[in-house]
Write a protein that holds these residues in place. Sequence first.
Motif, PDB file in Angstrom:
ATOM      1  N   GLY A   1     -16.673  -2.070   4.946  1.00  0.00           N
ATOM      2  CA  GLY A   1     -15.777  -1.918   6.087  1.00  0.00           C
ATOM      3  C   GLY A   1     -15.203  -0.519   6.176  1.00  0.00           C
ATOM      4  N   ILE A   2     -14.844  -0.137   7.406  1.00  0.00           N
ATOM      5  CA  ILE A   2     -14.167   1.138   7.672  1.00  0.00           C
ATOM      6  C   ILE A   2     -12.864   0.805   8.397  1.00  0.00           C
ATOM      7  CG2 ILE A   2     -14.327   3.432   8.699  1.00  0.00           C
ATOM      8  CD1 ILE A   2     -16.475   2.917   6.630  1.00  0.00           C
ATOM      9  N   VAL A   3     -11.746   1.247   7.851  1.00  0.00           N
ATOM     10  CA  VAL A   3     -10.437   0.964   8.460  1.00  0.00           C
ATOM     11  C   VAL A   3      -9.789   2.267   8.914  1.00  0.00           C
ATOM     12  CG1 VAL A   3     -10.041  -1.135   7.133  1.00  0.00           C
ATOM     13  CG2 VAL A   3      -9.265   1.057   6.215  1.00  0.00           C
ATOM     14  N   ALA A   4      -8.890   2.144   9.861  1.00  0.00           N
ATOM     15  CA  ALA A   4      -8.149   3.318  10.342  1.00  0.00           C
ATOM     16  C   ALA A   4      -7.284   3.865   9.218  1.00  0.00           C
ATOM     17  CB  ALA A   4      -7.286   2.930  11.539  1.00  0.00           C
ATOM     18  N   ASP A   5      -7.058   5.165   9.234  1.00  0.00           N
ATOM     19  CA  ASP A   5      -6.182   5.776   8.235  1.00  0.00           C
ATOM     20  C   ASP A   5      -4.786   5.162   8.314  1.00  0.00           C
ATOM     21  OD1 ASP A   5      -8.259   7.374   7.530  1.00  0.00           O
ATOM     22  OD2 ASP A   5      -7.489   9.193   8.460  1.00  0.00           O
ATOM     23  N   ALA A   6      -4.131   5.079   7.173  1.00  0.00           N
ATOM     24  CA  ALA A   6      -2.789   4.503   7.128  1.00  0.00           C
ATOM     25  C   ALA A   6      -1.820   5.369   7.927  1.00  0.00           C
ATOM     26  CB  ALA A   6      -2.308   4.388   5.683  1.00  0.00           C
ATOM     27  N   PRO A   7      -0.897   4.765   8.657  1.00  0.00           N
ATOM     28  CA  PRO A   7       0.093   5.560   9.394  1.00  0.00           C
ATOM     29  C   PRO A   7       1.020   6.295   8.441  1.00  0.00           C
ATOM     30  CG  PRO A   7       0.642   3.221   9.491  1.00  0.00           C
ATOM     31  CD  PRO A   7      -0.717   3.324   8.860  1.00  0.00           C
TER      32      PRO A   7
ATOM     33  N   VAL B   1      -9.042  -9.606  -2.851  1.00  0.00           N
ATOM     34  CA  VAL B   1      -9.899  -9.681  -1.666  1.00  0.00           C
ATOM     35  C   VAL B   1      -9.135 -10.107  -0.420  1.00  0.00           C
ATOM     36  CG1 VAL B   1     -12.006 -10.089  -2.971  1.00  0.00           C
ATOM     37  CG2 VAL B   1     -10.573 -12.035  -2.314  1.00  0.00           C
ATOM     38  N   ASN B   2      -7.921 -10.654  -0.580  1.00  0.00           N
ATOM     39  CA  ASN B   2      -7.126 -11.034   0.590  1.00  0.00           C
ATOM     40  C   ASN B   2      -6.186  -9.917   1.048  1.00  0.00           C
ATOM     41  OD1 ASN B   2      -5.288 -11.136  -1.525  1.00  0.00           O
ATOM     42  ND2 ASN B   2      -4.163 -12.869  -0.665  1.00  0.00           N
ATOM     43  N   TRP B   3      -6.322  -8.736   0.482  1.00  0.00           N
ATOM     44  CA  TRP B   3      -5.417  -7.620   0.791  1.00  0.00           C
ATOM     45  C   TRP B   3      -5.389  -7.305   2.290  1.00  0.00           C
ATOM     46  CZ3 TRP B   3      -1.879  -4.789  -1.854  1.00  0.00           C
ATOM     47  CH2 TRP B   3      -1.476  -3.571  -1.311  1.00  0.00           C
ATOM     48  N   PHE B   4      -6.551  -7.316   2.903  1.00  0.00           N
ATOM     49  CA  PHE B   4      -6.639  -6.924   4.317  1.00  0.00           C
ATOM     50  C   PHE B   4      -6.222  -8.048   5.268  1.00  0.00           C
ATOM     51  CE2 PHE B   4      -9.687  -4.229   2.046  1.00  0.00           C
ATOM     52  CZ  PHE B   4      -9.177  -2.986   2.377  1.00  0.00           C
ATOM     53  N   ARG B   5      -6.068  -9.245   4.740  1.00  0.00           N
ATOM     54  CA  ARG B   5      -5.488 -10.322   5.547  1.00  0.00           C
ATOM     55  C   ARG B   5      -3.979 -10.396   5.330  1.00  0.00           C
ATOM     56  NH1 ARG B   5     -10.164 -12.752   3.448  1.00  0.00           N
ATOM     57  NH2 ARG B   5      -8.947 -13.855   1.860  1.00  0.00           N
ATOM     58  N   PHE B   6      -3.547  -9.964   4.166  1.00  0.00           N
ATOM     59  CA  PHE B   6      -2.120  -9.992   3.828  1.00  0.00           C
ATOM     60  C   PHE B   6      -1.369  -8.889   4.568  1.00  0.00           C
ATOM     61  CE2 PHE B   6       1.675  -9.447   1.335  1.00  0.00           C
ATOM     62  CZ  PHE B   6       1.932 -10.675   0.748  1.00  0.00           C
ATOM     63  N   PHE B   7      -1.938  -7.674   4.567  1.00  0.00           N
ATOM     64  CA  PHE B   7      -1.322  -6.532   5.231  1.00  0.00           C
ATOM     65  C   PHE B   7      -2.119  -6.180   6.496  1.00  0.00           C
ATOM     66  CE2 PHE B   7       0.109  -5.833   0.797  1.00  0.00           C
ATOM     67  CZ  PHE B   7       1.479  -5.836   1.032  1.00  0.00           C
ATOM     68  N   SER B   8      -1.492  -5.361   7.346  1.00  0.00           N
ATOM     69  CA  SER B   8      -2.094  -5.015   8.636  1.00  0.00           C
ATOM     70  C   SER B   8      -2.998  -3.796   8.504  1.00  0.00           C
ATOM     71  CB  SER B   8      -0.984  -4.729   9.661  1.00  0.00           C
ATOM     72  OG  SER B   8      -1.530  -4.298  10.881  1.00  0.00           O
TER      73      SER B   8
ATOM     74  N   TYR C   1       5.816  -2.239   9.951  1.00  0.00           N
ATOM     75  CA  TYR C   1       4.851  -2.574  10.997  1.00  0.00           C
ATOM     76  C   TYR C   1       3.940  -3.736  10.619  1.00  0.00           C
ATOM     77  CZ  TYR C   1       1.539   0.017   8.095  1.00  0.00           C
ATOM     78  OH  TYR C   1       0.762   0.447   7.050  1.00  0.00           O
ATOM     79  N   HIS C   2       3.958  -4.162   9.345  1.00  0.00           N
ATOM     80  CA  HIS C   2       3.108  -5.277   8.934  1.00  0.00           C
ATOM     81  C   HIS C   2       3.643  -6.589   9.520  1.00  0.00           C
ATOM     82  CE1 HIS C   2       0.807  -2.851   6.101  1.00  0.00           C
ATOM     83  NE2 HIS C   2       1.933  -2.369   5.625  1.00  0.00           N
ATOM     84  N   PRO C   3       2.783  -7.469   9.988  1.00  0.00           N
ATOM     85  CA  PRO C   3       3.260  -8.771  10.493  1.00  0.00           C
ATOM     86  C   PRO C   3       4.004  -9.542   9.399  1.00  0.00           C
ATOM     87  CG  PRO C   3       0.960  -8.396  11.098  1.00  0.00           C
ATOM     88  CD  PRO C   3       1.328  -7.311  10.133  1.00  0.00           C
ATOM     89  N   GLY C   4       5.153 -10.059   9.754  1.00  0.00           N
ATOM     90  CA  GLY C   4       5.943 -10.815   8.776  1.00  0.00           C
ATOM     91  C   GLY C   4       6.519  -9.954   7.670  1.00  0.00           C
ATOM     92  N   ALA C   5       6.736  -8.648   7.950  1.00  0.00           N
ATOM     93  CA  ALA C   5       7.228  -7.734   6.907  1.00  0.00           C
ATOM     94  C   ALA C   5       8.565  -8.181   6.352  1.00  0.00           C
ATOM     95  CB  ALA C   5       7.349  -6.314   7.475  1.00  0.00           C
TER      96      ALA C   5
ATOM     97  N   THR D   1      10.245  -3.647   2.958  1.00  0.00           N
ATOM     98  CA  THR D   1      10.841  -2.565   3.740  1.00  0.00           C
ATOM     99  C   THR D   1      11.891  -1.789   2.955  1.00  0.00           C
ATOM    100  OG1 THR D   1      12.373  -4.197   4.680  1.00  0.00           O
ATOM    101  CG2 THR D   1      10.411  -3.636   5.974  1.00  0.00           C
ATOM    102  N   GLY D   2      12.231  -2.242   1.755  1.00  0.00           N
ATOM    103  CA  GLY D   2      13.209  -1.527   0.939  1.00  0.00           C
ATOM    104  C   GLY D   2      12.579  -0.677  -0.153  1.00  0.00           C
ATOM    105  N   ILE D   3      11.258  -0.783  -0.319  1.00  0.00           N
ATOM    106  CA  ILE D   3      10.587  -0.059  -1.406  1.00  0.00           C
ATOM    107  C   ILE D   3      10.728   1.444  -1.243  1.00  0.00           C
ATOM    108  CG2 ILE D   3       8.312   0.476  -2.378  1.00  0.00           C
ATOM    109  CD1 ILE D   3       7.538  -2.414  -1.946  1.00  0.00           C
ATOM    110  N   HIS D   4      10.617   1.933  -0.012  1.00  0.00           N
ATOM    111  CA  HIS D   4      10.565   3.379   0.216  1.00  0.00           C
ATOM    112  C   HIS D   4      11.833   4.084  -0.260  1.00  0.00           C
ATOM    113  CE1 HIS D   4       9.314   7.138   1.950  1.00  0.00           C
ATOM    114  NE2 HIS D   4      10.386   7.195   2.723  1.00  0.00           N
ATOM    115  N   PHE D   5      12.971   3.414  -0.175  1.00  0.00           N
ATOM    116  CA  PHE D   5      14.228   4.054  -0.563  1.00  0.00           C
ATOM    117  C   PHE D   5      14.687   3.653  -1.969  1.00  0.00           C
ATOM    118  CE2 PHE D   5      14.915   4.300   4.174  1.00  0.00           C
ATOM    119  CZ  PHE D   5      14.833   5.684   4.230  1.00  0.00           C
ATOM    120  N   ASP D   6      13.831   2.969  -2.714  1.00  0.00           N
ATOM    121  CA  ASP D   6      14.177   2.571  -4.083  1.00  0.00           C
ATOM    122  C   ASP D   6      13.636   3.615  -5.058  1.00  0.00           C
ATOM    123  OD1 ASP D   6      14.747   1.399  -6.467  1.00  0.00           O
ATOM    124  OD2 ASP D   6      13.433  -0.342  -6.199  1.00  0.00           O
TER     125      ASP D   6
END
Length: 796
Positions: free
Chosen positions: A177-183, A120-127, A50-54, A259-264
């Motif tokens: 900052g307060i962010v929504a919980d991760a999906p 510090v760029n984590w929140f710009r790198f990921f959604s 779901y991240h932009p440019g994943a 997108t391949g990390i989860h199954f590695d």
Amino acid sequence: MIKNYFKTAWRSLLHNKGMAVLNIAGLTVGMTAAVLIFLWVANERSFDGYHPGADRIYSMNTTLPGKNWAWEGAAMGLADGVKKEVPDVKAVTRLLADARPVFIVRGEPQVEQKCAFVDVNWFRFFSYSFIEGNAAAFGQDPYSLVLTVSAAKQYFGGRDALGQTMRIDSLNYTVRGIVADAPANSSFQYHAFIPIAALVQNPQWRANGENWGNGDYRTFVQLSPGSRADAVAAKVSAVYQRYAHDDDHSTVIELEALTGIHFDNSHSDSIFEHGNREITTIFGLLGLVILLVACINYVNLTTAKASLRGKEVSIRKIVGAQRRQLFLQFVAESLLVSLFSLAATLLLVRLCLPAFSRLTGKDFTGALGLPAMWMVLGVTLAAAFVLNSIYPALLLSSFKPLNIFRGITVLRVRDGVLRKGLVVLQFCVSILLMTGAVVIYRQLRFVQKTNPGYDREQVLLVQLPIQVDPMTQASDVLHATQALKQELLGHSGIENVSVVSQPIVQIGSSTSGADWEGKDTSVNTKVAQLSADGDLQKTLHLGMAAGRWFLSGDKADESNFILNETAVRELHIRQPVIGARFRMHGVAGKVIGVVKDFHYKSMHEKTGPLVVFNNPGWGHLLLVRAAPQSAAAAVDVVQRVWKGQLPGVPLEYSFMDEQFDNLYRQDAIASTLVFVFALLAVFVSSLGLFGLAAFAAEQRTKEIGIRKILGATTASIGALLSRDFVRLVGIAVVVALPLAWWLMSGWLQNFAYRIGLSWWMFALPAVLALGMSLAITGGQAVRSAWKNPVRALRRE
């Protein structure tokens, strides 16, 4: 016209209430099971997508190809080098989640297990969705903090968290900052985020991070459009080799798609949750099969009653109805049944989601409000509608009285043969699932009951403190550890205490830098490593094959080593083993003992070579064995002693048997899911068999009446009506059991230590299926046999 189709369909359902109830009930159960399975499968397969440019985001993995060694991370300084020297890399960001800082919450300290130190760029790198604050504020100073909504509620209750100050270790951090919980489909399940800049204020952490041999920093790169991952990986490797002075190019950086990390599952030191691609595929097929089983009921009951609708179809054709109109009419009936089932499915899914979330460990409780959930529901409804409607509608709309009397279907085969084949298919699936549930349960019982080579009962694992406080010194931690151990040993409820470097149930640390007499220098063997003190053998009741264990307090033993039996065998240690030269981590010593093999990983993996050494500086975990029947008292003792020795430091502990069970959590989830869905498949198959048996009994009412008048007993009538259905289930048994044996043999290959397949594991599901079919059909037969034969003969 459409309105008329549905009005007629509604009247047809009311006219055949019994069949409609069976169809809707079976389809509801099947659709509910399918939706839950598809929801889980979709979640697994969509991880981090779901991240932009994943599709252009990759993780850096450090590998030593010649030594068959790899870990999921890279050196801290590599990110800066890549940004400067690799133009194909658009952005770089890093994550470290091993520090475990102490949060002071309402005056009480607690370790935040889900805290990540990020760039510090984590929140710009990921959604991330900011509820309050913004990503720019996070980079204002090193002592910034971003919390998720649930963490903010936990720490601050109903108060506004933004701008508040939190005490973390001995430092103050400001919530920016307060962010929504991760999906649920995110690998980054963190509750709090702190800049890496704050971590490296500690000189020890900075020195550790600047070591180019340290690959603890999970580093992610986003490539420019059109860049090839393999070409960029080669450039990144060159940067690493130059900065790390790796002149022989022995270390390589590989890029793995986000997108391949989860199954590695190849990295034992991974901090991310991982899934099993094969299991996900199997469950996806299982969802389709259960949905198919539910749809078979509709097809069977509809085609079985096709001859009863002969007058209806004939009259419609006589008055001018075209085949297309008849087809649409029967499609409307199928759609109406599917829509009723969908409504019931929504209700059941809503009721089941909390339990399903607890079972899978995923938060699906809010899934009904997500677009993905409605996509799953739509796909399931469409699949059920297609399976339910096409063939029955074709059959009924092509109705020809002569063919119906001959029993010929639209496919030019006898419909009785088709229905029998579908019944066989239903019960094949049910028997396969029941057999799978039995075998998986027995394997997990085998794992739980098999002696792992150590005694894990009544052993507490106490995590020693690791703080990011710049004032914390390693010597202080070591001194506190020894004082804690000695005071615990002075209590009667404590039998033994040992200090080790990591949990015994899952030793993930390994090295290829060991040396010994007779080593083949052309082979780079990787061995597991464990630091332990002189009390580990007594604490876990380890057996010795030769030699002795370390002596407590003996400084000389800090340069000695203990091998397991597999290490002696596979490393080809020369005899005599005791006294043989051994060298590791720059320490030269000798082998003083051989410990009997024990399972230091899950039983999915074969026990490999293990080297145990005695380095007090590596101790991160206390193993506390409670005296017999004193587990609760031991916990109280640990809490009191900890509070006295380490005031203000939160206590983290668990029981070793809990950690052991966690090794097989995914297997336990799969076992439970297979068991539940096997029951559902059996239930749905039973509904279909019940409907067919009831229809068969209804069709043979006059025959039963005549037989009773001629003296037939209830038992003989029951046998007459049950025989054909029991025979079908028998065929299903014959077909399913060899397939079940093949499938379960393959599944058991995933375990290095496994049970053997026994005949009773296959006989039990077969007997249950046959008994169930006999009970259902026999019950219908007996019910028909008890009816007054005179009434049966008076029927038209």
